[in-house]
Design a protein around this motif. Structure first.
Motif, mmCIF file in Angstrom:
data_model
loop_
_atom_site.group_PDB
_atom_site.id
_atom_site.type_symbol
_atom_site.label_atom_id
_atom_site.label_comp_id
_atom_site.label_asym_id
_atom_site.label_seq_id
_atom_site.Cartn_x
_atom_site.Cartn_y
_atom_site.Cartn_z
ATOM 1 N N GLN A 1 -17.367 6.814 13.570
ATOM 2 C CA GLN A 1 -16.039 7.389 13.838
ATOM 3 C C GLN A 1 -16.087 8.360 15.017
ATOM 4 O O GLN A 1 -15.106 8.549 15.724
ATOM 5 N N LYS A 2 -17.253 8.942 15.212
ATOM 6 C CA LYS A 2 -17.445 9.886 16.302
ATOM 7 C C LYS A 2 -17.277 9.207 17.667
ATOM 8 O O LYS A 2 -16.948 9.858 18.652
ATOM 9 N N TYR A 3 -17.531 7.908 17.680
ATOM 10 C CA TYR A 3 -17.503 7.186 18.950
ATOM 11 C C TYR A 3 -16.233 6.355 19.140
ATOM 12 O O TYR A 3 -16.094 5.643 20.108
ATOM 13 N N LYS A 4 -15.340 6.482 18.192
ATOM 14 C CA LYS A 4 -14.110 5.681 18.265
ATOM 15 C C LYS A 4 -13.204 6.178 19.386
ATOM 16 O O LYS A 4 -12.949 7.375 19.505
ATOM 17 N N TYR B 1 -15.058 1.237 20.042
ATOM 18 C CA TYR B 1 -16.052 2.299 20.015
ATOM 19 C C TYR B 1 -16.807 2.365 21.335
ATOM 20 O O TYR B 1 -17.346 1.348 21.792
ATOM 21 N N LEU C 1 -20.703 7.971 11.004
ATOM 22 C CA LEU C 1 -21.153 8.318 12.353
ATOM 23 C C LEU C 1 -20.352 7.574 13.424
ATOM 24 O O LEU C 1 -20.019 8.128 14.470
#
Ligand code: HEM
Length: 110
Positions: free
Chosen positions: A74-77, A32, A72
């Motif tokens: 997952q947005k930064y994965k 992430y 949330l």
């Protein structure tokens, strides 16, 4: 629709990504990039920077993050660990992951 393509990282190459402008965390074998999330994190940027470049699975779970937090993130994965560097997750796969077995080599990124 985006093509399904998972970038793979080694733990060694992530070690140096521990700076404010390039902060990366490993959580449950996922990678992430939280550089843009530091200021928004309800738990503060300090804890994220402390874990940057490292495996933050334990501290992340110690806090019992909510399902909102898990959605949330997952947005930064940005990818996942290469097979050799993954930890064996215990039998209980967290219900929030939708991880499917990775087909390695399916996508080659330079
Ligand atoms: C991409 C990764 C992360 C995301 C998206 C995230 C998101 C969040 C969110 C939304 C909250 C508010 C409470 C909740 O909904 O559970 C929270 C709280 C918190 N987080 Fe994270 N977090 C991440 C990683 C981490 C890590 C690695 C640590 C520890 C090293 C951490 C420590 C905390 C702490 C201590 C709080 C509690 C704040 C409080 O209630 O006073 N978080 N986080």
């Amino acid at each position: 629709m985006e093509a399904s393509c998972t970038r793979l990282f080694t733990r060694a190459e992530l070690k140096t990504r521990n700076k404010r402008e390039d902060a990366v965390l490993i959580i449950h074998n996922g990678v992430y990039d939280v550089s843009k999330f530091l200021e928004e994190h309800p738990g503060g940027e300090e804890v994220l920077l402390e874990q940057a470049g490292k495996d933050a699975t334990e501290p992340f779970e110690d806090v019992s993050h909510s399902s909102d937090a898990r959605a949330l993130m997952q947005k930064y994965k940005i990818g996942e660990l290469v097979e050799e560097d993954r930890t064996q997750e215990k039998t209980t796969t967290p219900s929030w992951t939708e991880d499917k077995p990775q087909e390695q080599g399916k996508c080659v990124l330079a």
